[in-house]
Design a protein around this motif. Structure first.
Motif, short mmCIF file in Angstrom:
data_model
loop_
_atom_site.label_atom_id
_atom_site.label_comp_id
_atom_site.label_asym_id
_atom_site.label_seq_id
_atom_site.Cartn_x
_atom_site.Cartn_y
_atom_site.Cartn_z
N THR A 51 2.03 4.44 -3.25
CA THR A 51 3.32 4.34 -2.55
C THR A 51 3.17 3.51 -1.28
OG1 THR A 51 3.67 6.56 -3.35
CG2 THR A 51 5.28 5.73 -1.77
N SER A 54 2.52 -0.13 -1.94
CA SER A 54 3.64 -0.85 -2.54
C SER A 54 4.72 -1.25 -1.53
CB SER A 54 4.30 -0.02 -3.63
OG SER A 54 3.33 0.31 -4.59
N VAL A 60 3.04 -5.31 -4.89
CA VAL A 60 3.68 -4.95 -6.17
C VAL A 60 3.91 -6.20 -7.01
CG1 VAL A 60 5.02 -2.85 -6.56
CG2 VAL A 60 5.50 -4.22 -4.55
N ASP A 101 9.62 -0.76 -13.42
CA ASP A 101 9.42 -0.02 -12.16
C ASP A 101 9.27 -1.00 -11.01
OD1 ASP A 101 9.36 2.33 -13.57
OD2 ASP A 101 7.18 2.30 -13.82
N TRP A 105 11.53 -1.24 -7.76
CA TRP A 105 10.86 -1.03 -6.46
C TRP A 105 11.12 -2.22 -5.52
CZ3 TRP A 105 8.58 3.03 -4.16
CH2 TRP A 105 7.87 2.78 -3.00
N SER A 108 14.73 -2.17 -4.31
CA SER A 108 14.99 -1.08 -3.34
C SER A 108 14.34 -1.40 -2.01
CB SER A 108 14.44 0.26 -3.82
OG SER A 108 14.56 0.38 -5.18
N THR A 109 13.08 -1.89 -2.04
CA THR A 109 12.42 -2.17 -0.76
C THR A 109 13.06 -3.35 -0.05
OG1 THR A 109 10.70 -3.34 -1.96
CG2 THR A 109 10.15 -1.14 -1.15
#
Ligand SMILES: Nc1ncnc2c1ncn2[C@@H]1O[C@H](COP(=O)(O)OP(=O)(O)O)[C@@H](O)[C@H]1O
Ligand SMILES: [Mg+2]
Length: 404
Positions: A51, A54, A60, A101, A105, A108-109
């Motif tokens: 986590t 990433s 990522v 994923d 990710w 979202s980030t």
């Protein structure tokens, strides 16, 4: 992108951006290399490692490339189709993260970093040391656009409340009469229709301490730059503010143009208060400012400067060219219109700054020590070449003879 925006809020100068950018590139290169060797996207590592790792987007992204690379390693490999993005690939021994994923990710980030970028941009002091409070987004005024207080100083600075300075009482009789008149009008909250700017006890105190890092503070005395200024500035007038160096002329202009927040009193410009952000955004639309120090780009010509500022001011594109030519002629820069500003003399730069301040027929023009320009400018005003200029605040501390 979101991460880059967030980092950019901490970088104040263009020169340091290159260094920071290069440092991030090197760090990203190393962490991507580590990711390619399997850390931390495998069962041998705890989930919280993954986590944390990433949150740095290149990591990522490197893992996604890693998966795609393995899926296309030999000519027989089919790669990963869009439909298969959610499934684990046969070559993966421990399926920790899928391409899907990674998509989710990264998106979202992006929003996370972007929101943080906006937040930091508001709370980190700008070049004038002005910032919003740490919890600015919790105040209703921020969302309604009807106010919001600006603060000064670093995030972890250590100044307490400054005692406001006692207003300086004027010794000149006419100044005292003006002050009493404005005080009377302010008490009744009335503004004479012939008045463009009403300055009501304007005070500016620069905080008396500065922070060294986050832990150590050295305190110096607060400095009272403007101590209670009461004056009415009439419309259709050229108003000159005279005073020796350090008298607070530039500070007064900075307060009236919203560059720095005022610490006491108020000022109304065509009825809009400089204290409120809504008022200030209305004021910005009707003023032109020529700052004490030229803010010009060496690589641009006078014409390009004029066209750039005219489009920023929102002038219709059909008029921009003629406005630029006309204004440059007024400040006697027509001949140098296509020469880069970098090679201009000091006087030419000042004249260009004045021409920029006059773009878009502002109702009110602030000129902070235009020196070389003053003769041209005053003669233009006197001969009514610039009838649109209703009021000019004109600042000068040396060439008094020019305006006599
Ligand atoms: N950011 C600042 N922090 C602390 N003091 C300041 C700051 N800016 C100006 N001052 C001080 O305020 C006084 C007035 O400055 P200024 O308004 O620039 O004077 P001038 O009348 O020459 O334009 C000066 O003594 C100056 O040192
Ligand atoms: Mg000054």
């Amino acid at each position: 992108l979101g991460f880059a925006f967030m980092i950019s809020t901490f970088v104040a100068k263009a020169a340091s951006a290159t260094t920071v950018g290069f440092a991030i590139f090197i760090i990203g290169f190393l962490t991507q290399l580590v990711t390619t060797f399997g850390f931390p996207y495998s069962n041998t590592y705890e989930a919280y490692y993954r986590t944390i790792w990433s949150f740095f987007p290149p990591n990522v992204f490197a893992q996604a490339l890693n998966i795609l690379g393995k899926a296309t390693a030999t000519p027989e490999d089919k790669g990963i189709s869009w439909n298969q993005r959610k499934t684990c690939q046969s070559f993966e021994t421990d399926c920790i993260i899928t391409v899907d994923d990674i998509y989710i990710w990264l998106i979202s980030t992006f929003f996370l970093w972007f929101i943080l970028a906006i937040y930091f941009d508001n709370i980190i002091p700008n070049v004038n040391g002005v910032r919003k409070s740490v919890f600015y987004f919790l105040t209703p005024s921020y969302w309604t656009g009807k106010g919001g207080k600006m603060r000064e100083g670093g995030l972890c600075s250590c100044f307490g409340s400054n005692r406001p300075a006692d207003d300086a009482s004027p010794t000149d009789e006419d100044v005292l009469t003006e002050e009493n008149l404005v005080k009377e009008q302010a008490a009744g909250n009335e503004v004479d229709p012939g008045v463009a700017v009403q300055i009501r006890g304007l005070r500016k105190t620069y905080p008396g301490s500065f922070n060294m890092g986050c832990c150590k503070c050295r305190t110096t005395k607060p400095f009272h730059s403007v101590k209670g200024l009461w004056v009415n500035l009439e419309k259709d007038q050229l108003f000159c503010l005279l005073g020796p160096n350090g008298a607070g002329k530039t500070t007064t202009i900075s307060c009236l143009t919203g560059i720095t927040p005022i610490t006491g009193g108020d000022a109304l410009i065509y009825g809009h208060s400089v204290r409120s952000t809504a008022g200030m955004s209305n004021i910005r639309r009707m003023i032109g400012v020529c700052p004490q120090f030229d803010i010009l780009w060496d690589a641009l010509t006078a014409k390009e400067h004029m066209e750039l500022f005219a489009s920023i001011k929102g002038l219709p594109s059909s008029t921009i060219k003629s406005v630029a030519e006309q204004s440059l002629a007024q400040v006697k820069l027509s001949q140098a219109a296509n020469v880069r500003a970098g090679s201009y003399s000091g006087g030419m730069k000042r004249r260009l700054s004045v021409a920029i301040a006059l773009i878009g027929d502002p109702k009110l023009v602030f000129l902070d020590e235009p020196v070389e320009t003053c003769q041209i400018f005053i003669s233009s005003l006197v001969t009514h070449k610039m009838p649109h200029v209703n009021l000019t605040i004109y600042i000068l501390h040396r060439q008094l003879a020019w305006i006599q």
